[in-house]
Design an enzyme around this catalytic site. Structure first.
Site, mmCIF file in Angstrom:
data_model
loop_
_atom_site.group_PDB
_atom_site.id
_atom_site.type_symbol
_atom_site.label_atom_id
_atom_site.label_comp_id
_atom_site.label_asym_id
_atom_site.label_seq_id
_atom_site.Cartn_x
_atom_site.Cartn_y
_atom_site.Cartn_z
ATOM 1 N N SER A 253 42.891 41.725 37.154
ATOM 2 C CA SER A 253 42.186 42.047 37.833
ATOM 3 C C SER A 253 41.909 42.548 39.865
ATOM 4 O O SER A 253 43.365 41.876 40.199
ATOM 5 C CB SER A 253 40.674 42.469 36.965
ATOM 6 N N ASP B 8 43.872 51.836 30.928
ATOM 7 C CA ASP B 8 43.081 51.049 31.599
ATOM 8 C C ASP B 8 41.775 52.420 32.513
ATOM 9 O O ASP B 8 42.716 52.848 34.015
ATOM 10 C CB ASP B 8 43.764 49.557 32.945
ATOM 11 N N HIS C 154 42.353 47.534 30.187
ATOM 12 C CA HIS C 154 42.447 46.661 31.823
ATOM 13 C C HIS C 154 42.603 45.251 30.799
ATOM 14 O O HIS C 154 41.660 44.175 30.385
ATOM 15 C CB HIS C 154 40.557 46.418 31.949
#
Length: 600
Positions: free
Chosen positions: A233, A345, A376
């Site tokens: 991320s 995602d 994700h």
């Protein structure tokens, strides 16, 4: 979505690449930056870049049996080359480094694996923007501050020992404006990248680091200067950002679920589009969330500038977003890049990885990509990560740099290909037929479909329900041989509106033999921006507009017996702004089509 909801997701991302939990230690007071004695940045020559990408003299990482008692732990504040908080002094980043004692590794110098994050303290209060607004408006968020906790040292010895046994030093860096670092979170630009770059500079003797008491600390006695970075991320985005500066010494990165263009994270084709699960978030909201340094006032003017320059009212592309796009700078990257991303995602959408991988390959940067069907934060196998770092940080001849460059995993089976999209994938046009049909080739019918915008619905809802009052839907016949897709779908639709502004959402659905529909992929566009990404023009009610919508990349083999469906609608509850219902939209099928990346 409140900031509290993001807190849990981001803490999961923080510990994903490097497991380990322990009690957090108290945070030391940050020192005054002191006199400026960092070396100035020098642009890299072509020869220097070639040297940075050239193979190392082969060696072996000093594998060992180190445990937590065998670690040297160093806590320093590293001087950067920027002044993002505008106080007239260079920013410093708080860094903690673990490494095995010299006796454990026979006195060998070590390469370093680093994790750079704004979430080593979490989290400041950051309410999201109101999204239930007429198009063209933005309402400023307000709310109470959050409760900030320090996580920089949480699990540091566990993670440090794991990397030490593999023959590496391990570093954590608190991003600018967070934890004990000075500076401000500026979200995605070179100012923010400077915190990660400073670590690489220090490990190569190009800048200074001091303890909380002011003692100068050098790394050249134990550091080879070869640095790798990884994370998921935001923690994967910062390695991308650092690599795009071309800093010498950053030789390998493994970005997971990472951003390569901040415009495409918060916008698409002129439209304000939320990351999945975070409706109403924008660059200013994320900056407030990440702003966890002790001084709670100094960054307010910087964040106010972010709020103004991001231009949430129009969604147009501008200089603010251009400065936060890494894709055009792929040629500056000196690091080998191993990308990991999930096709499902919806937060950091898969186009972030697809664009970055394609740009790196065009620029001749050593790059591979690992795709899976996860969401994700889905990781790349650790063995592959270890081999990547061993080769590019120590020169181990393990074959990881050669061979096929793209993997697609479904959780059970992994297949490697020469590149991605998969070889044999080519665009095939599907046309819109009378009676709501969708078929490959041929010509679209003269049919028109009119629907009414209702922002309480999502594309996923429409796929599941086949609701036709608020969307135009075109379904294929049964796919008797199935359909193998690899790449980025695109829709071209001619639309007429009875308003001067509207959202456009296009989705591709899969329909099983029982008639149950599910969302495969979707995309968005602002019809006001068909003529220019930087300047929208109000719609003329009743005048047709040709809108091109890129959907998110996918890699799926649909089974025999399934169908596909094209959905065209206006607002999407989960991603777009949600204006009052009622805008009427008419689709002209004769001037509309769907292009699918079909593997033959």
């Amino acid at each position: 979505m409140t900031s509290r909801s993001r807190t849990l997701a981001l803490l999961v991302a923080l510990v994903l690449p490097l497991a380990g939990v322990s009690a957090a230690a108290a945070r030391p007071a940050a020192p005054s930056p002191g006199p400026v004695d960092a070396m100035a940045d020098v642009p890299a020559s072509t020869a220097e870049r070639a040297e940075a990408l050239s193979p190392l003299h082969p060696s072996r990482p000093p594998r060992n049996d180190a445990d937590q008692r065998d670690l040297v732990v160093t806590r320093v504040f590293v001087t950067t080359s920027v002044d993002s908080d505008r106080d007239g002094r260079p920013d410093v980043v708080r860094v903690v480094v673990t490494r095995p004692r010299p006796g454990v590794v026979g006195g060998r110098r070590l390469a370093t694996v680093a994790q750079v994050s704004p979430y080593f303290s979490c989290c400041a209060g950051a309410p999201n923007h109101d999204v239930d607004v007429p198009l063209g408006q933005a309402r400023r968020p307000s709310g109470a501050p959050g409760r900030i906790k320090d996580y920089l040292l949480t699990g540091i010895r566990t993670d440090g020992a794991a990397w030490a046994r593999k023959g590496y030093a391990y570093a954590r860096v608190a991003s600018l404006g967070s934890n004990g670092s000075t500076g401000c979170p500026t979200i995605g630009d070179d100012l923010e990248a400077a915190g990660a770059v400073a670590l690489v500079d220090w490990l190569n003797g190009r800048t200074t680091a001091r303890t909380a008491s002011g003692r100068l600390v050098r790394a050249r006695g134990w550091s080879t200067g070869n640095v790798g970075m990884t994370g998921a991320s935001y923690d994967g985005t910062l390695p991308n950002m650092a690599a795009a500066t071309g800093v010498a010494g950053l030789r390998a990165i493994v970005p997971l679920s990472a951003i390569s263009s901040w415009y495409h994270y918060y916008r698409q084709a002129g439209l304000v589009v939320a990351p999945g699960g975070y409706q109403g978030e924008d660059a200013d909201v994320l900056a407030r969330f990440d702003y966890t340094r002790r001084d709670r006032r100094i960054c307010r003017p910087v964040i106010a500038d972010l709020e103004r320059d991001q231009d949430r009212a129009t969604g147009d592309h501008n200089d603010f977003w251009a400065a936060r796009d890494l894709v055009p700078r792929a040629g500056d990257v000196r690091a080998a890049v191993l990308i990991g991303h999930g096709f499902n995602d919806t937060n950091v959408k898969p186009d972030q990885a697809a664009r970055w991988y394609a740009a790196l390959r065009r620029a001749g940067v050593p790059a591979k990509i690992w795709w899976d069907q996860g969401s994700h934060g889905t990781p790349v196998p650790q063995r592959l990560v270890d081999r990547w770092f061993d080769h590019f940080l120590y020169g181990v001849r393990n074959g990881v740099a050669g061979g096929k460059r793209a993997a697609v995993s479904d959780g059970g089976t992994t297949r490697w290909y020469r590149s991605w999209p998969r070889p044999g994938s080519s665009p095939r046009t599907w046309t819109l037929r009378a009676g709501g049909g969708l078929a490959p080739g041929g010509r679209s019918s003269a049919a028109r479909r009119t629907f009414t915008d209702d922002a309480s619905l999502s594309a996923a809802d429409v796929c599941a329900s086949r609701e036709r009052e608020h969307a135009a839907i075109f379904r294929s016949a049964v796919l008797r041989r199935g359909l193998d897709l690899s790449g980025t779908p695109r829709a071209d639709v001619r639309l007429t509106f009875d308003a001067t502004a509207a959202n456009v959402t296009v989705a591709l659905c899969q329909v099983d033999p029982a008639g149950r529909g599910s969302l495969l992929t979707q995309g968005f566009a602002d019809p006001q921006n068909v003529g220019s990404p930087t300047r929208g023009t109000p719609l003329v009610p009743g005048r047709p507009v040709d809108v091109r919508v890129e959907l998110q990349p996918l890699d799926r083999a649909l089974p025999p017996g399934a169908r596909i469906a094209l959905v065209v609608m206006s607002s999407d509850r989960d991603f777009t702004l949600r204006p009052p219902a009622g805008t009427r939209v008419t689709l002209a099928a004769a001037h509309s089509s769907l292009r699918l990346p079909v593997v033959r």
